[in-house]
Design a protein around this motif. Sequence first.
Motif, PDB file in Angstrom:
ATOM      1  N   GLU A 194       3.710   5.439  -5.734  1.00 11.55           N
ATOM      2  CA  GLU A 194       3.566   5.713  -7.010  1.00 11.55           C
ATOM      3  C   GLU A 194       2.504   6.624  -7.552  1.00 11.55           C
ATOM      4  O   GLU A 194       2.606   7.397  -8.468  1.00 11.55           O
ATOM      5  CB  GLU A 194       3.187   4.156  -7.664  1.00 11.55           C
ATOM      6  N   ILE A 195       1.416   6.597  -6.862  1.00 12.99           N
ATOM      7  CA  ILE A 195       0.363   7.443  -7.114  1.00 12.99           C
ATOM      8  C   ILE A 195       0.759   8.963  -6.797  1.00 12.99           C
ATOM      9  O   ILE A 195       0.472   9.694  -7.892  1.00 12.99           O
ATOM     10  CB  ILE A 195      -0.988   7.247  -6.131  1.00 12.99           C
ATOM     11  N   GLU A 196       1.598   9.131  -5.801  1.00  9.97           N
ATOM     12  CA  GLU A 196       1.910  10.684  -5.764  1.00  9.97           C
ATOM     13  C   GLU A 196       2.840  11.115  -6.691  1.00  9.97           C
ATOM     14  O   GLU A 196       3.019  12.146  -7.178  1.00  9.97           O
ATOM     15  CB  GLU A 196       2.515  10.644  -4.082  1.00  9.97           C
TER      16      GLU A 196
ATOM     17  N   VAL B 137       0.865  -1.210  -0.008  1.00  8.79           N
ATOM     18  CA  VAL B 137       0.111   0.153   0.049  1.00  8.79           C
ATOM     19  C   VAL B 137       0.830   1.422   0.034  1.00  8.79           C
ATOM     20  O   VAL B 137       0.527   2.158  -0.793  1.00  8.79           O
ATOM     21  CB  VAL B 137      -0.866   0.105   1.112  1.00  8.79           C
ATOM     22  N   GLU B 138       1.948   1.282   0.714  1.00  9.71           N
ATOM     23  CA  GLU B 138       2.879   2.321   0.909  1.00  9.71           C
ATOM     24  C   GLU B 138       3.472   2.644  -0.397  1.00  9.71           C
ATOM     25  O   GLU B 138       3.868   3.655  -0.936  1.00  9.71           O
ATOM     26  CB  GLU B 138       3.876   2.114   1.988  1.00  9.71           C
TER      27      GLU B 138
ATOM     28  N   LYS C 296       2.363   1.706  -3.560  1.00  3.75           N
ATOM     29  CA  LYS C 296       1.158   2.180  -4.341  1.00  3.75           C
ATOM     30  C   LYS C 296       1.071   3.626  -4.183  1.00  3.75           C
ATOM     31  O   LYS C 296       0.824   4.312  -5.266  1.00  3.75           O
ATOM     32  CB  LYS C 296       0.069   1.387  -4.262  1.00  3.75           C
ATOM     33  N   GLN C 297       1.167   4.063  -2.927  1.00  2.00           N
ATOM     34  CA  GLN C 297       0.610   5.481  -2.622  1.00  2.00           C
ATOM     35  C   GLN C 297       1.792   6.265  -3.032  1.00  2.00           C
ATOM     36  O   GLN C 297       1.748   7.392  -3.587  1.00  2.00           O
ATOM     37  CB  GLN C 297       0.492   5.658  -0.908  1.00  2.00           C
TER      38      GLN C 297
END
Length: 111
Positions: A71-73, A65-66, A68-69
């Motif tokens: 990557e999104i940012e 999750v960290e 992916k977060q």
Amino acid sequence: AGKGALDCKVPETHGMSSGTMLFRALLLLLCVSTTLLYVLGILGNLLLNGPYRRADVDGELTIAVEEKQAEIEAWGRAQEAAAHSSDSDVAGTSSESPEEPEEQPASAPLL
């Protein structure tokens, strides 16, 4: 034997038809039964699922999750930089080259 003993009608109240009463009865039955299932599911989880009861944290999931977060940012920053550079290019005020978005590894799993 009374005359009312053989009558098989849905009782009606003032201002509501039998269809309205049937709809409301079915809606009440649906709400009560799903609420009961939800409560039983929660209680079953608390009684039978040890990791849930102890609030154990899944380390692999937390790391995923960290990542992916992050990557999104990074994607959001790249989109924002691209939008700002295209806005300034249209206005003709920028002579700087836009920043290249960060490349993500091809092997990164999509969650």
